[in-house]
Scaffold this active site. Sequence first.
Site, PDB file in Angstrom:
ATOM      1  N   LYS A  85       0.784  -1.247   0.000  1.00  0.00           N
ATOM      2  CA  LYS A  85       0.000   0.000   0.000  1.00  0.00           C
ATOM      3  C   LYS A  85       0.816   1.297   0.000  1.00  0.00           C
ATOM      4  CE  LYS A  85      -0.315   0.578   4.962  1.00  0.00           C
ATOM      5  NZ  LYS A  85      -1.030   1.088   6.101  1.00  0.00           N
ATOM      6  N   SER A 125     -10.141   2.221  -2.392  1.00  0.00           N
ATOM      7  CA  SER A 125      -9.572   3.456  -1.840  1.00  0.00           C
ATOM      8  C   SER A 125     -10.157   4.667  -2.550  1.00  0.00           C
ATOM      9  CB  SER A 125      -8.056   3.414  -2.065  1.00  0.00           C
ATOM     10  OG  SER A 125      -7.478   4.658  -1.789  1.00  0.00           O
ATOM     11  N   THR A 127      -8.491   6.837  -3.535  1.00  0.00           N
ATOM     12  CA  THR A 127      -7.484   7.175  -4.535  1.00  0.00           C
ATOM     13  C   THR A 127      -8.008   6.899  -5.960  1.00  0.00           C
ATOM     14  OG1 THR A 127      -5.119   6.975  -5.003  1.00  0.00           O
ATOM     15  CG2 THR A 127      -6.257   4.940  -4.553  1.00  0.00           C
ATOM     16  N   TYR A 150       0.095   1.987  -7.460  1.00  0.00           N
ATOM     17  CA  TYR A 150      -0.758   1.509  -6.361  1.00  0.00           C
ATOM     18  C   TYR A 150      -2.227   1.821  -6.656  1.00  0.00           C
ATOM     19  CZ  TYR A 150      -3.381   1.559  -2.041  1.00  0.00           C
ATOM     20  OH  TYR A 150      -4.371   1.351  -1.109  1.00  0.00           O
ATOM     21  N   LYS A 154      -5.818  -0.649  -7.569  1.00  0.00           N
ATOM     22  CA  LYS A 154      -7.172  -0.603  -6.986  1.00  0.00           C
ATOM     23  C   LYS A 154      -8.215  -0.463  -8.093  1.00  0.00           C
ATOM     24  CE  LYS A 154      -5.976  -1.105  -2.732  1.00  0.00           C
ATOM     25  NZ  LYS A 154      -6.189  -2.395  -2.103  1.00  0.00           N
ATOM     26  N   ASN A 179      -9.306   8.345   4.606  1.00  0.00           N
ATOM     27  CA  ASN A 179      -8.028   8.250   5.326  1.00  0.00           C
ATOM     28  C   ASN A 179      -8.203   7.629   6.707  1.00  0.00           C
ATOM     29  OD1 ASN A 179      -7.623  10.215   3.128  1.00  0.00           O
ATOM     30  ND2 ASN A 179      -5.604  10.496   4.038  1.00  0.00           N
ATOM     31  N   PHE A 218       3.187  19.583   3.998  1.00  0.00           N
ATOM     32  CA  PHE A 218       3.461  19.673   2.563  1.00  0.00           C
ATOM     33  C   PHE A 218       2.564  20.705   1.881  1.00  0.00           C
ATOM     34  CE2 PHE A 218       4.651  14.974   3.176  1.00  0.00           C
ATOM     35  CZ  PHE A 218       5.985  15.276   3.406  1.00  0.00           C
TER      36      PHE A 218
END
Length: 338
Positions: A85, A125, A127, A150, A154, A179, A218
């Site tokens: 992951k 996810s 994502t 990754y 998915k 998350n 970030f």
Amino acid sequence: MGKILVTGGLGYIGSHTVVALHESGYQVLIVDDLSNSEREVLSGLRDIIGFSPNFIELDLRDKSAVAQLFSGHQFDGVIHFAASKAVGESVENPLLYYENNLNGLIYVLQNCVAHNVHNFIFSSSCTVYGEPDHLPIDESAPIKRALSPYGNTKQIAEEILHDVCQVSEISTVLLRYFNPIGAHDSALIGELPKGVPQNLVPFITQTAAGLRKELSVFGDDYPTPDGSCIRDYIHVMDLAEAHVVALDRLMDREQQEPVEVFNLGTGQGNSVLEVIQTFEQSTGVSLPYKIVGRRAGDVIAVYADTTKATEILGWSTKRDLASSLSSAWAWEKRIRGL
Ligand code: NAD
Ligand code: WQD
């Protein structure tokens, strides 16, 4: 109640789900190759549920070992957590990710077909959505080109499951996690990242514990109210409980379509700076941090529309951000002996 195969069940989300499954009366067999977890997780599970759950050390890339597993046990359902992951690692070593995340899934599914195992839950996810066109994001939002190998595993896994469920008796629930953070209230199990944590909350708790000098935030120049990125942070036990509800639905044959998809989030977006502030307020620990440049590949903001999970599964989150962060801190303190 049924006997459930939990692949990757010694990992972060899998171990918490084992607790929730046990509380609901399910019998569990955990399979894990320990590539990203420790055997000691079994002791934490034993102390929570009162006995050590059944466990087989097995690499799902071993096709004949997977066949043997299914020959030796009759399962009523599978919850398939096992996967690699780490987003950055997947960019550096895409073949490892395609091999592990897809072969493992394929071998498990081949055996579900062969042994008439009809109930399947898959860890997907948020994502898969990439940078959303609108927020909150619901399950009908388009799947955009993945930003990492990754993420692509998915997307491909979701497609594999759609295809297989069309032509077999398998019904699948695809759960798209936002998350996941936090730990079981007992602090006996929690997240165990290897090396330097890539994810925000374990980096925060390791910094608070003195293992890291400071947290790097970030970017503070994003088009968000405070300039930092926004995510939907969900307590891992809320997430775990959703698996039980989804499994009950499959076992009761209430599924409307061969594949159903649900977002699992809180529905609330929080910025990185809000997470830091909430951590400090709820734990009383001050967190050293500095603002640095943006991290490549980060989406600006994403949080879930949870209407579908609420209406169809009858599930919603019970824990807030402060209690999720406090539980992550309690776990970090316990493993560091603080
Ligand atoms: P994790 O790494 O803690 O758990 C995965 C477990 O699978 C580990 O214990 C690992 O040892 C095991 N595993 C990996 N490859 C295996 C193999 N070939 N054979 C047997 N076991 C294997 O990760 P997690 O955070 O618990 O994530 C669980 C699932 O949820 C994964 O599929 C992940 O992609 C997905 N997911 C996680 C997040 C997140 O932020 N944690 C978000 C969305 C989706
Ligand atoms: C959250 C926010 C960072 C670390 C990743 C995967 C995703 C999913 C969940 C599996 C971001 C910021 C982070 C730090 C920071 N996993 N941050 N300093 O990126 O939303 O999602 O995990 O499917 O696929 O990409 O989670 O925890 O890494 O970051 O400022 O040291 O915290 O920029 O805004 P992310 P994260």
